[in-house]
Scaffold this motif. Structure first.
Motif, mmCIF file in Angstrom:
data_model
loop_
_atom_site.group_PDB
_atom_site.id
_atom_site.type_symbol
_atom_site.label_atom_id
_atom_site.label_comp_id
_atom_site.label_asym_id
_atom_site.label_seq_id
_atom_site.Cartn_x
_atom_site.Cartn_y
_atom_site.Cartn_z
ATOM 1 N N ASP A 76 11.794 -8.308 -1.756
ATOM 2 C CA ASP A 76 12.311 -9.470 -1.406
ATOM 3 C C ASP A 76 12.377 -9.684 0.302
ATOM 4 O O ASP A 76 12.517 -11.001 0.770
ATOM 5 C CB ASP A 76 13.798 -9.772 -1.984
ATOM 6 N N SER A 77 12.599 -8.696 0.987
ATOM 7 C CA SER A 77 12.785 -8.719 2.218
ATOM 8 C C SER A 77 11.645 -9.486 3.094
ATOM 9 O O SER A 77 11.608 -9.562 3.971
ATOM 10 C CB SER A 77 13.224 -7.216 2.966
ATOM 11 N N ILE A 78 10.575 -9.353 2.305
ATOM 12 C CA ILE A 78 9.165 -9.906 3.065
ATOM 13 C C ILE A 78 9.221 -11.446 3.071
ATOM 14 O O ILE A 78 8.976 -12.065 3.920
ATOM 15 C CB ILE A 78 8.090 -9.525 2.317
ATOM 16 N N GLY A 79 9.996 -11.974 2.137
ATOM 17 C CA GLY A 79 10.546 -13.328 1.951
ATOM 18 C C GLY A 79 9.099 -14.381 2.059
ATOM 19 O O GLY A 79 9.375 -15.402 2.513
ATOM 20 N N ALA A 80 8.163 -13.571 1.648
ATOM 21 C CA ALA A 80 6.919 -14.747 1.526
ATOM 22 C C ALA A 80 5.886 -14.452 0.547
ATOM 23 O O ALA A 80 6.276 -13.037 0.051
ATOM 24 C CB ALA A 80 6.351 -14.623 3.028
ATOM 25 N N ASP A 81 4.911 -14.992 0.341
ATOM 26 C CA ASP A 81 3.996 -14.394 -0.435
ATOM 27 C C ASP A 81 2.807 -14.062 0.481
ATOM 28 O O ASP A 81 2.802 -14.144 1.667
ATOM 29 C CB ASP A 81 3.137 -15.868 -1.294
ATOM 30 N N VAL A 82 1.734 -12.961 -0.099
ATOM 31 C CA VAL A 82 0.832 -12.422 0.579
ATOM 32 C C VAL A 82 -0.580 -13.182 0.396
ATOM 33 O O VAL A 82 -0.908 -12.990 -0.884
ATOM 34 C CB VAL A 82 0.924 -11.031 0.187
ATOM 35 N N VAL A 141 3.447 -19.919 8.133
ATOM 36 C CA VAL A 141 2.973 -18.391 8.125
ATOM 37 C C VAL A 141 4.022 -17.736 9.154
ATOM 38 O O VAL A 141 4.446 -18.022 10.187
ATOM 39 C CB VAL A 141 1.662 -18.543 9.016
ATOM 40 N N GLU A 142 4.308 -16.692 8.315
ATOM 41 C CA GLU A 142 5.423 -15.971 8.883
ATOM 42 C C GLU A 142 4.987 -14.719 9.715
ATOM 43 O O GLU A 142 5.688 -14.448 10.785
ATOM 44 C CB GLU A 142 6.421 -15.380 7.856
ATOM 45 N N ASP A 143 3.733 -14.316 9.333
ATOM 46 C CA ASP A 143 3.258 -13.030 9.896
ATOM 47 C C ASP A 143 1.822 -12.922 9.708
ATOM 48 O O ASP A 143 1.465 -13.253 8.516
ATOM 49 C CB ASP A 143 4.147 -11.986 9.646
ATOM 50 N N VAL A 144 1.004 -12.627 10.442
ATOM 51 C CA VAL A 144 -0.120 -12.104 10.139
ATOM 52 C C VAL A 144 -0.631 -10.805 10.462
ATOM 53 O O VAL A 144 -0.221 -10.360 11.762
ATOM 54 C CB VAL A 144 -1.498 -13.259 10.853
ATOM 55 N N ARG A 145 -1.183 -9.811 9.926
ATOM 56 C CA ARG A 145 -1.688 -8.648 10.307
ATOM 57 C C ARG A 145 -3.058 -8.215 10.017
ATOM 58 O O ARG A 145 -3.671 -9.010 8.834
ATOM 59 C CB ARG A 145 -0.783 -7.547 9.360
ATOM 60 N N ILE A 146 -3.424 -7.495 10.983
ATOM 61 C CA ILE A 146 -4.938 -7.227 10.605
ATOM 62 C C ILE A 146 -4.943 -5.784 10.311
ATOM 63 O O ILE A 146 -4.415 -4.967 11.014
ATOM 64 C CB ILE A 146 -6.008 -7.240 11.861
ATOM 65 N N VAL A 147 -5.615 -5.210 9.027
ATOM 66 C CA VAL A 147 -5.761 -3.698 9.064
ATOM 67 C C VAL A 147 -7.356 -3.583 8.552
ATOM 68 O O VAL A 147 -7.788 -4.189 7.566
ATOM 69 C CB VAL A 147 -4.890 -3.236 8.177
ATOM 70 N N ASP A 148 -7.938 -2.785 9.580
ATOM 71 C CA ASP A 148 -9.612 -2.683 9.160
ATOM 72 C C ASP A 148 -10.208 -3.998 8.954
ATOM 73 O O ASP A 148 -9.848 -4.626 10.013
ATOM 74 C CB ASP A 148 -9.747 -1.826 7.888
ATOM 75 N N ASP A 149 -10.678 -4.496 8.251
ATOM 76 C CA ASP A 149 -11.508 -5.607 8.074
ATOM 77 C C ASP A 149 -10.879 -6.671 7.189
ATOM 78 O O ASP A 149 -11.364 -7.731 6.824
ATOM 79 C CB ASP A 149 -13.020 -5.711 7.596
ATOM 80 N N THR A 150 -9.520 -6.304 7.119
ATOM 81 C CA THR A 150 -8.866 -7.386 6.244
ATOM 82 C C THR A 150 -7.742 -7.980 6.962
ATOM 83 O O THR A 150 -7.001 -7.610 7.906
ATOM 84 C CB THR A 150 -8.219 -6.549 5.165
ATOM 85 N N VAL A 151 -7.502 -9.369 6.768
ATOM 86 C CA VAL A 151 -6.461 -10.227 7.368
ATOM 87 C C VAL A 151 -5.346 -10.433 6.420
ATOM 88 O O VAL A 151 -5.579 -10.858 5.309
ATOM 89 C CB VAL A 151 -6.861 -11.588 7.894
ATOM 90 N N THR A 152 -4.138 -9.914 6.556
ATOM 91 C CA THR A 152 -3.024 -10.278 5.466
ATOM 92 C C THR A 152 -2.295 -11.208 6.236
ATOM 93 O O THR A 152 -1.669 -11.142 7.215
ATOM 94 C CB THR A 152 -2.221 -8.647 5.562
ATOM 95 N N VAL A 153 -2.010 -12.519 5.276
ATOM 96 C CA VAL A 153 -1.136 -13.302 5.923
ATOM 97 C C VAL A 153 0.094 -13.578 5.020
ATOM 98 O O VAL A 153 -0.089 -13.827 3.986
ATOM 99 C CB VAL A 153 -1.928 -14.781 5.848
ATOM 100 N N TYR A 154 1.408 -13.532 5.610
ATOM 101 C CA TYR A 154 2.585 -13.791 5.079
ATOM 102 C C TYR A 154 2.946 -15.174 5.251
ATOM 103 O O TYR A 154 3.153 -15.691 6.066
ATOM 104 C CB TYR A 154 3.590 -13.011 5.659
ATOM 105 N N VAL A 155 3.033 -15.829 4.172
ATOM 106 C CA VAL A 155 3.304 -17.303 4.285
ATOM 107 C C VAL A 155 4.428 -17.682 3.059
ATOM 108 O O VAL A 155 4.420 -17.277 1.933
ATOM 109 C CB VAL A 155 1.985 -18.174 3.798
#
Ligand SMILES: Nc1ncnc2c1ncn2[C@@H]1O[C@H](COP(=O)(O)OP(=O)(O)O)[C@@H](O)[C@H]1O
Ligand SMILES: [Mg+2]
Length: 334
Positions: A225-231, A256-270
């Motif tokens: 829940d602390s993420i507070g967003a969908d992924v 959008v709350e945060d965006v992370r790149i790991v390898d070739d994947t973009v993770t968007v917290y929204v």
């Protein structure tokens, strides 16, 4: 009552190997506590300090209200331990091992046999109890280990990666026994794991370790829940530059709350993932970015780890599918 506590607990093996770098714990009696972290994050070192097998470099810890350094002897009587690399005597039978364990802990002769039989039943080993351990599979050995750690009715049980390397069915079985033993015997379990699904499914409370430090602590639900967003996870066609460009595009989106790149994947917290996913794809398309794969999920413990550390917890979690299930999220199945 607090079963296990630690204050600024530290273990340095050399000036530059800070295996455990100042952790605090307060674990109530009767819990299954999950200690989750990748390889080398300091889990075993912590277990070895808490079980008096290793002297801390600094800080202090108590187990069952006893100081692990000054009252090591008393601590040992209160605990059961199943270590990661348990050396079992191959020529003994499972039952003999439990009987031996009972004698080591000075259980009465009349107590040992029924206790062993009871535990062998719980871990589904009664059929193979009189076979030599050398004929046991990996899963059977872990189950026997678990039973051996419980033989003297310890109040607190330490299990160091009890399911690592096991197939999913054996893993589920261990979870079931741990739950059953926790419920029936009221023992507190301190269980280390690298598997986020295991921590999620089994632990009442958990701490997430990274490089010797606790980076997050709480119930699995609180942490998610602390993420507070969908992924939203987006896999972009092309090279790292394209992926970086996609991340920049996603950052511009409302909610959008945060965006992370790991390898070739973009993770968007929204905030509202369902609504945002179509707009993410549209914007990427308008920016001439090829979307190879996109998925929406609720946060998992891996997202918590990613948020806190910038890395995925399980290497294979980087490539994820969409199953859309409520609790399962995007965990790669092993
Ligand atoms: N006896 C030791 N001597 C030197 N370094 C060690 C020793 N034991 C563990 N380490 C180091 O401490 C760190 C944490 O190890 P460990 O507690 O085994 O992690 P985990 O159990 O989470 O995989 C690692 O970098 C490991 O290499
Ligand atoms: Mg370990």
């Amino acid at each position: 009552m607090t079963a296990i506590s630690a204050e600024s607990l530290v273990k340095h093996f050399a000036a530059d190997i800070k295996a455990v770098d100042g952790i605090d714990l307060a674990i109530p009696e009767g819990q299954i506590f999950g200690f989750l972290g990748p390889n080398g994050s300091g889990k075993t070192t912590t277990v070895r300090m808490l079980t008096t097998l290793l002297r801390p470099t600094g800080g202090r810890a108590e187990v069952a209200g006893l100081d692990v350094e000054r009252q090591a002897h008393e601590v040992r009587r209160q605990i059961g331990v199943a270590l990661q690399d348990a050396g079992l005597d191959e020529l003994q039978t499972g039952r003999e091992l439990l009987h031996l364990q009972g004698h080591l802990y000075a259980l009465s002769a009349g107590d040992i046999k029924p206790r062993a039989r009871h535990l062998l039943g719980i871990v589904d080993l009664e059929e193979s109890a009189d076979r030599k351990i050398k004929t046991y599979s990996g899963g059977m050995r872990r189950r026997l280990d678990l039973a051996a750690a419980l033989m003297h009715r310890p109040k607190i049980v330490f299990l160091d990666e009890p399911t690592t390397g096991l197939d999913p069915i054996s893993r589920e079985a261990i979870w079931r026994y741990v739950r059953e033993l926790n419920r029936d015997e009221g023992a507190t379990f301190f269980l280390t794991t690298q598997y986020l699904e295991e921590a999620d499914r089994l632990a009442d409370d958990l701490a997430i370790m990274n490089f010797g430090k606790i980076v997050a602590q709480g119930t699995p639900k609180q942490l998610k829940d602390s993420i507070g967003a969908d992924v939203i996870t987006v896999h972009i066609e092309g090279d790292a530059a394209e992926t970086a460009r996609a991340a920049a595009v996603a950052r511009e989106l409302d909610g959008v709350e945060d965006v992370r790149i790991v390898d070739d994947t973009v993770t968007v917290y929204v905030r509202d993932g369902r609504r945002a996913i179509a707009r993410v794809v549209l914007l990427l398309d308008q920016a001439n970015l090829g979307v190879a794969e996109v998925s929406l999920a609720h946060p998992t413990l891996d997202d918590v780890f990613l948020r806190k550390t910038g890395n995925h917890l399980e290497p294979d979690a980087a490539v994820t599918g969409t199953d859309g299930s409520e609790a399962g999220g995007r965990e790669a199945s092993a």
